[in-house]
Enzyme design. Structure first.
Site, mmCIF file in Angstrom:
data_model
loop_
_atom_site.group_PDB
_atom_site.id
_atom_site.type_symbol
_atom_site.label_atom_id
_atom_site.label_comp_id
_atom_site.label_asym_id
_atom_site.label_seq_id
_atom_site.Cartn_x
_atom_site.Cartn_y
_atom_site.Cartn_z
ATOM 1 N N HIS A 6 54.849 63.828 57.812
ATOM 2 C CA HIS A 6 54.833 62.546 58.527
ATOM 3 C C HIS A 6 54.703 61.339 57.615
ATOM 4 C CE1 HIS A 6 54.281 64.244 62.634
ATOM 5 N NE2 HIS A 6 53.681 65.221 61.977
ATOM 6 N N LYS B 180 49.683 48.672 66.162
ATOM 7 C CA LYS B 180 49.796 49.905 65.377
ATOM 8 C C LYS B 180 48.645 49.911 64.386
ATOM 9 C CE LYS B 180 54.033 48.525 64.032
ATOM 10 N NZ LYS B 180 54.836 49.704 64.283
ATOM 11 N N ARG B 181 48.431 51.029 63.672
ATOM 12 C CA ARG B 181 47.413 51.031 62.635
ATOM 13 C C ARG B 181 47.667 49.882 61.658
ATOM 14 N NH1 ARG B 181 43.687 55.337 62.404
ATOM 15 N NH2 ARG B 181 42.955 54.111 60.659
ATOM 16 N N LYS C 254 53.032 48.544 56.910
ATOM 17 C CA LYS C 254 53.513 48.168 58.236
ATOM 18 C C LYS C 254 53.695 46.646 58.341
ATOM 19 C CE LYS C 254 51.311 52.197 60.433
ATOM 20 N NZ LYS C 254 52.368 52.950 61.123
ATOM 21 N N THR D 71 56.766 55.487 66.605
ATOM 22 C CA THR D 71 57.026 55.899 67.984
ATOM 23 C C THR D 71 56.698 54.745 68.923
ATOM 24 O OG1 THR D 71 54.847 56.936 67.916
ATOM 25 C CG2 THR D 71 56.752 58.398 67.735
ATOM 26 N N LYS E 54 58.362 53.180 72.564
ATOM 27 C CA LYS E 54 57.625 52.850 73.800
ATOM 28 C C LYS E 54 57.952 51.434 74.271
ATOM 29 C CE LYS E 54 54.178 56.017 72.164
ATOM 30 N NZ LYS E 54 53.018 56.196 71.279
HETATM 31 O O1 NBX Z 1 53.233 59.767 62.255
HETATM 32 C C1 NBX Z 1 52.665 58.678 61.553
HETATM 33 C C2 NBX Z 1 53.753 57.965 60.773
HETATM 34 O O2 NBX Z 1 53.200 56.916 60.020
HETATM 35 C C3 NBX Z 1 54.768 57.423 61.762
HETATM 36 O O3 NBX Z 1 55.841 56.831 61.077
HETATM 37 C C4 NBX Z 1 55.281 58.555 62.636
HETATM 38 O O4 NBX Z 1 56.070 58.044 63.677
HETATM 39 C C5 NBX Z 1 54.128 59.323 63.254
HETATM 40 C C6 NBX Z 1 54.583 60.532 64.032
HETATM 41 O O5 NBX Z 1 55.478 61.293 63.279
HETATM 42 N N1 NBX Z 1 51.606 59.152 60.711
HETATM 43 C C7 NBX Z 1 50.343 59.151 61.137
HETATM 44 O O6 NBX Z 1 50.052 58.745 62.262
HETATM 45 N N2 NBX Z 1 49.406 59.639 60.294
HETATM 46 C C8 NBX Z 1 48.087 59.741 60.567
HETATM 47 O O7 NBX Z 1 47.596 59.344 61.599
HETATM 48 C C9 NBX Z 1 47.223 60.380 59.553
HETATM 49 C C10 NBX Z 1 46.060 60.984 59.975
HETATM 50 C C11 NBX Z 1 45.239 61.591 59.058
HETATM 51 C C12 NBX Z 1 45.583 61.586 57.714
HETATM 52 C C13 NBX Z 1 46.738 60.971 57.293
HETATM 53 C C14 NBX Z 1 47.561 60.361 58.219
HETATM 54 N N3 NBX Z 1 44.775 62.166 56.815
#
Ligand code: NBX
Ligand code: IMP
Length: 832
Positions: free
Chosen positions: A377, A568-569, A574, A676, A680
């Site tokens: 991801h 978003k985060r 971003k 994603t 939405k």
């Molecule tokens: O996953 C996200 C990506 O940044 C997005 O581009 C993508 O759409 C989404 C689903 O495929 N990644 C993400 O949310 N990562 C984390 O939340 C995360 C959690 C724990 C960690 C590292 C990343 N240790």
């Protein structure tokens, strides 16, 4: 079985009909069940119950209905002996469950009526529910959307995860700064889970490895002197959309292996005994936010292994019920790893097959590779998980041995293929050499799986070309792409009921499970009445968000302004900062009196920053500071408002997404794996301003380039600029006075009460010619693009046409499509 026979003999019912529809779903039955739960399980007087009591009673009523369907679903899995999929994820960002389960069970109307007849309002009841924030962001929410689609497509599958006692931290804004608090979502229990007393599995940690020779004369390893923790299961039911199919997410909690440690106890150390119980239970206490510094965090590694070890005991238990050899394992079991977080499953399955089941290395490895598939991801090399060899060897000594053996065999193959190529061996090795030796979990996951997928076309291409080119060369065919999606049940039907009704009124209900049918809306683009209804619905959603903003942050915003939203985060890649720079630009224009043609805007931000990511937190402070200045400057009047909503979570997203006019998807090209949120927003009729990054590219392909606002560099151009810096931020500022002014105003204290130091780190990064996120290089293009947005918004009829076309062309982004691809192309499970 015995219970059922008894019921049958007492009731005189034959066959299965005692079980059939044990729980009726009429209004009357729902009311009776609510009252029954209030009294029998909550000990409440129905006449004196409040909304919270009724919420719980209604939730239990839903759970009753689901469990009945779950039991029959599970039976069909056993009867048909099909291949089962295990989706392993450290995160499931479920949010609230009540609305979604009523919708999927098809009893929303009946439940609403029942609740009203008891004197309550459904909206109020729904708002009683805590969010299950068992995830950080997109990765966790994707897992939750996947469960909905898997259930709807009737795929024999289970989600496995951790039942964190504390979900993602609660975000407060204090003086404009993020302050984290605990998310104690279970303070009052949750009505959605079944806590199981069985199975209760033992999970080992620490200790050492000894060997012995088994009855066949083979050397076998034995992991001994371990410290053990028990894993206890809770199941959360996930109903498919109106198909009587219910699957479950099994979430593990840690429980001390002995209630109190008897040795401590007998030594008279009562407190020590309690402490050791508490310390084993900390394993499932809290969800970790992403952090580049996991490497030293023993508890995180323990969480991962705890979860994997319990899950594999459950998988083995189920498999062994019907099989006494492992010959059919890969025909019966598929395991999808959601990122590398559960990748310790690879050496764990090897350990089980070698040490416990006595298979040979070759047999075990063949099963392993054919069982696992890994989803990546991220494109950020620094976000790839690594664990120190020292810690791995201490916490999981047998696993480290197995990892070394996997690595040795892999390096031998490499050396054969590339004789003398030391660089390849060093780069691809699972073990990273250096002052501190590390285990690279992504390498382990690639080597131990038959499929490695990215989550959008561009992302998958960059994985092959940029991040793992040598692996791609060595394992051609292993890499593939599965573009993300969202579930239309939650992200349109539930969150935007008015729009869903309007759509269904024109094209029927088929779109709910076949999102491509939204194409049928294209023929209504020129229908004035349809467009008016569309606009009215968007206005109502904006009004609701405006009320929510007023209530949460006290800022008055008008639904007549353009709602320009980025949620978003908070992360540098971003580029919330890019959005902030544009808002300062607009502010300066207003102040200079150059804003006559400017559409009044309400800019909304929300998102959490990782607690250790100080730069992201400073970005939050900058945005809240801009909001303070802009919202309180009388010269601005109502032409611009800036809002940062605290504590972004799924239920807040549900209010926000539907109210947007403009969706900000502005990451540096080549950094966002997919996104994603972009889907939405678009599914709910917002237009996108975005870069050619992640799934934005595919959204553009679907909606047509005339129906989306694209700006900035491509991933290739961004890569080129990072290497060559053909234009520096200084040059850009020298050429463009307005941009220079924006940067100066951040540096000179205009947004920080004259404090020139506060935002200096942000100014420095913007002006750094090695800024990896290339903000200034994209800024002109972004500002120009925002001007196009502004012009387009002036023509509301045409804007609405474009919005309708966006919705009509979002079919591809249903997780039903995504899951069908995973099932057929990775798991080997044909779908309906
Ligand atoms: O996953 C996200 C990506 O940044 C997005 O581009 C993508 O759409 C989404 C689903 O495929 N990644 C993400 O949310 N990562 C984390 O939340 C995360 C959690 C724990 C960690 C590292 C990343 N240790
Ligand atoms: P599990 O698969 O053992 O976790 O059990 C889940 C549910 O599946 C049980 O509650 C039963 O309803 C059903 N089930 C379990 N084992 C069998 C079986 O051997 N045959 C048919 N149904 C089963």
């Amino acid at each position: 079985m015995k219970v059922l026979e008894k019921v049958r003999s007492q009731t005189g019912h034959e066959g299965n009909d005692v079980m059939e529809n044990y729980f009726s779903t009429t209004v009357q039955a729902i009311k009776e069940n609510i009252i029954h739960h209030l009294m029998s399980f909550q000990g409440r007087d129905p006449e004196r119950s409040g909304a919270r009591d009724v919420y719980k009673a209604l939730a239990y009523t839903m759970r009753d209905i689901m469990v009945e369907k779950w039991i029959s679903t599970q039976k069909t899995f056993y009867a048909k002996q099909k291949k089962r999929v295990y989706y392993l994820s450290l995160e499931f960002l479920i949010g609230r469950s009540l609305g979604n389960s009523m919708t999927n069970l098809g009893i929303l109307d009946a439940a609403k009526k029942a609740v009203e007849e008891l004197g309550f309002d459904m909206e109020e009841i729904r708002n009683q529910e805590e969010d299950a924030a068992l995830g950080n962001g997109g990765l966790g929410r994707l897992a939750a959307c996947f469960m909905d689609s898997i259930a709807t497509l009737k795929i024999p599958a289970y989600g496995y995860g951790i039942r964190y006692e504390y979900g993602l931290f609660f975000q407060q804004l204090v003086d404009g700064y993020q302050v984290e608090g605990p998310d104690n979502w279970l303070f009052d229990g949750t009505p959605w889970e079944f806590e199981r007393s069985l199975p209760l599995f033992n999970v080992q940690f620490f200790g050492n490895v000894t060997g012995y020779v088994d009855e066949n004369g083979n050397y076998r390893a034995k992991w001994v002197n371990t410290k053990d923790v028990k894993a206890r299961a809770s199941d959360i039911m996930v109903p498919g959309y109106r198909n009587d199919h219910v699957i479950n997410m099994r979430l593990w909690s840690a429980q001390s292996s002995r209630e109190l440690d008897l040795t401590d106890f007998s030594k008279g150390d009562y407190i020590g005994a309690v402490e050791s119980k508490v310390s084993s239970e900390t394993i499932s206490k809290v969800l970790y936010p992403p952090d580049h510094n996991y490497a030293g965090q023993e508890l995180r590694l323990k969480q991962q292994y705890f979860f994997v070890a319990a899950t594999f005991q459950d998988i083995m238990r189920r498999y062994k019920k019907k099989h006494d050899s492992f010959d059919q394992f890969t025909d019966r079991v598929a395991v999808q790893l959601n990122d590398t977080h559960p990748a310790i499953a690879i050496p764990e399955l090897m350990r089980i097959l070698l040490d416990l089941e006595g298979l040979s290395w070759e047999e075990a490895w063949h099963i392993c590779v054919n069982t696992f598939a890994y989803t990546n991801h991220t494109l950020m090399p620094e976000a790839l998980e690594r664990w120190s060899v020292e810690m791995m060897g201490r916490v999981l000594p047998r696993h480290l041995q197995i990892i070394y053996e996997i690595n040795q065999r892999f390096l031998d193959e490499l050396a054969q293929r590339y004789p003398g190529n030391v660089r390849k061996l060093r780069d691809l090795s699972i073990i990273e050499e250096g002052p501190v030796k590390m285990v690279r979990m992504a390498h382990l996951a690639i080597i131990g799986s038959h499929s490695v997928n990215g989550v959008a076309e561009l992302h998958s291409k960059l994985l092959k070309e940029r991040i793992f080119p040598d692996f791609h060369e060595f394992f051609p065919g292993r890499f593939n792409s599965k573009t993300n999606g969202i579930t239309p049940r939650r992200w349109l039907l539930d969150v935007n009921p008015e729009l869903a009704d309007l759509i269904s009124g024109r094209i029927g209900f088929g779109w709910i499970t076949d999102l491509d049918q939204l194409r049928g809306l294209e023929s209504f683009v020129e229908d004035t009445e349809f467009r008016q209804s569309w606009q009215r619905i968007k206005f109502n959603n904006k009004k609701r968000l405006a009320d929510y903003i007023k209530k949460t942050v006290g800022v008055t915003v008008s639904p007549d302004t353009m709602f320009d939203i980025q949620v978003k985060r908070i992360h540098e890649y971003k580029r919330q900062l890019l959005n902030a720079l544009h808002l300062i630009y607009l502010y300066h224009r207003i102040v200079r009196g150059e804003a006559d043609d400017m559409v009044p805007r309400t800019a909304v931000f929300a998102g959490k920053a990782a607690p250790s990511y100080w730069r992201a937190k400073l970005i939050i402070k900058l945005i809240t500071s801009i909001a303070d200045v802009v919202n309180n400057d009388p010269r601005v009047k109502d032409r611009l408002k800036v809002v940062f909503l605290p504590n972004y979570n799924v239920s807040q997203a549900e209010i926000i997404m539907v109210a947007a006019d403009l969706s900000e998807q502005i990451s540096t090209a080549g950094t966002e794996a997919s996104g994603t949120g972009n889907m939405k927003f678009s599914l709910n009729g917002a237009l996108t301003i975005g870069t050619l990054d992640g799934a934005n590219i595919e959204i553009r392909e679907e909606v047509g380039k005339e129906n989306i606002f694209i700006f900035g560099m491509t991933a290739e151009e961004a890569e080129y600029e990072r290497k060559n810096a053909s234009r520096t931020p200084w040059q850009i500022c020298r050429k463009n006075g307005e941009i220079a002014e924006i940067i100066e105003s951040i540096g000179d204290g205009s947004f920080s009460d004259g404090n020139k130091d506060l935002f200096k780190p942000l100014v420095d990064s913007l002006m750094d010619k090695h800024d990896p996120y290339l903000l200034l290089l994209d800024l002109e293009s972004y500002i120009d693009c925002q001007k196009r947005v502004n012009r387009a918004y002036l023509d509301q009829e045409n804007w609405t046409r474009t919005a309708i076309l966006n919705v009509a062309r979002m079919g591809k982004f249903s997780t039903d499509r995504t899951i069908k691809e995973y099932a057929e192309e990775i798991w080997g499970i044909p779908v309906g």
